[in-house]
Scaffold this motif. Structure first.
Motif, short mmCIF file in Angstrom:
data_model
loop_
_atom_site.label_atom_id
_atom_site.label_comp_id
_atom_site.label_asym_id
_atom_site.label_seq_id
_atom_site.Cartn_x
_atom_site.Cartn_y
_atom_site.Cartn_z
N ALA A 97 0.70 -1.38 0.07
CA ALA A 97 0.10 -0.02 -0.12
C ALA A 97 0.84 1.25 -0.01
O ALA A 97 2.00 1.25 0.83
N LEU A 98 0.54 2.13 -0.71
CA LEU A 98 1.33 3.58 -0.60
C LEU A 98 0.32 4.44 -0.26
O LEU A 98 -0.83 4.82 -0.43
N ILE A 99 0.80 5.30 0.86
CA ILE A 99 0.23 6.46 1.35
C ILE A 99 0.45 7.65 0.32
O ILE A 99 1.42 8.17 -0.11
N SER A 100 -0.70 8.35 -0.17
CA SER A 100 -0.80 9.38 -1.02
C SER A 100 -0.75 10.70 -0.32
O SER A 100 -1.12 11.01 0.97
N THR A 112 -7.00 10.36 4.55
CA THR A 112 -5.93 10.28 3.45
C THR A 112 -6.06 9.06 2.44
O THR A 112 -6.76 8.03 2.84
N VAL A 113 -5.91 9.52 1.31
CA VAL A 113 -6.33 8.44 0.17
C VAL A 113 -5.13 7.28 -0.15
O VAL A 113 -4.00 7.86 0.26
N VAL A 114 -5.40 6.41 -0.01
CA VAL A 114 -4.25 5.30 -0.10
C VAL A 114 -4.39 4.34 -1.20
O VAL A 114 -5.61 3.94 -1.43
N ASN A 141 13.69 -2.89 15.63
CA ASN A 141 13.58 -2.79 14.41
C ASN A 141 12.63 -1.81 13.87
O ASN A 141 11.52 -1.77 14.60
N PRO A 142 12.75 -1.05 12.76
CA PRO A 142 11.67 -0.10 12.26
C PRO A 142 10.64 -0.91 11.88
O PRO A 142 10.84 -2.17 11.60
N PRO A 143 9.34 -0.67 11.80
CA PRO A 143 8.28 -0.95 11.36
C PRO A 143 8.32 -1.40 9.84
O PRO A 143 9.01 -0.75 9.22
N SER A 144 7.48 -2.48 9.27
CA SER A 144 7.40 -2.54 7.98
C SER A 144 6.56 -1.39 7.37
O SER A 144 6.12 -0.85 7.84
N THR A 145 6.74 -1.22 5.97
CA THR A 145 6.11 -0.54 5.32
C THR A 145 4.51 -0.95 5.45
O THR A 145 4.19 -2.13 5.63
N PHE A 146 3.53 0.11 5.25
CA PHE A 146 2.22 -0.40 5.25
C PHE A 146 1.97 -1.45 4.26
O PHE A 146 2.05 -1.34 2.98
N ALA A 147 1.01 -2.34 4.37
CA ALA A 147 0.30 -3.32 3.51
C ALA A 147 -0.93 -3.52 3.76
O ALA A 147 -1.58 -3.06 4.94
N VAL A 148 -1.55 -4.18 2.61
CA VAL A 148 -3.11 -4.26 2.74
C VAL A 148 -3.31 -5.76 3.15
O VAL A 148 -2.90 -6.43 2.35
#
Length: 196
Positions: A97-100, A112-114, A141-148
């Protein structure tokens, strides 16, 4: 922990005053906290005093192992059946998922539109704001990128997982905007926290 406790406290208080907050500790030592449209699962050995203090300040005493409670303003805490963690299982079957940068105002809430593989979706900014990788400890550890996964936007590391449920568009113009965004190319940008 990659949680902004000040932002968490705001959504905790709002849910505590309305629909209630569920909080529990599994027999295996995993805290599960959720309100309306969001969930946090955290290893009790890695939990910070700030996080636990924020929850206790709003809800009351933390449950013992195997206890799950619903806390709601004006009501005594209600016992719930024990639950199992879900979010880590979700992360095994997710899509990117990408945060726009695109925002939509809905019922006095900023959304926010994702970008998801299934098209454009809305996520509540107040809930999204609780995830803050800058809050990670040095040894974390840093968190993972957002995923759906289904209707959930999920991010996790080895000690905690956060899930935020997508918000359905309430009005026809919002639905039309999401339909148009899903059908054409436009400029998507990952937030700086999640850029590789």
């Amino acid at each position: 922990m990659f949680i902004d406790c000040a932002k968490l406290e705001k959504i905790l208080k709002a849910d505590y005053k309305s629909w209630g907050v569920k909080f529990g500790l599994t027999e295996k030592g995993m805290y599960i906290l959720n309100g309306t449209g969001w969930m946090i699962e955290a290893d009790n050995t890695k939990i910070t005093k700030e996080f636990l203090g924020t929850v206790i300040k709003t809800c009351g005493l933390a449950p013992e192992k195997g206890e799950f409670m619903t806390y709601q303003k004006g009501h005594d805490p209600q016992f719930e059946t024990e639950r199992k963690p879900l979010l880590w299982d979700m992360t095994e079957d997710t899509k990117e998922a990408l945060i726009s940068p695109i925002k939509i105002m809905q019922n006095d809430n900023m959304m926010t539109v994702v970008k998801t593989p299934g098209g454009a979706r809305l996520i509540n900014d107040a809930r999204l704001a609780i995830v803050n990788p800058d809050k990670c400890r040095e040894n974390e550890n840093p968190p993972s990128t957002f995923a759906v996964h289904g209707d959930w936007l999920v991010s996790c590391n080895d000690e905690m997982a956060v899930g935020i449920c997508f918000t359905s568009p309430a009005y026809k113009p919002e639905l039309e905007v999401l339909r148009l965004l899903s059908g054409v190319d436009f400029y998507w940008v990952e937030t700086p926290h999640y850029e590789l």
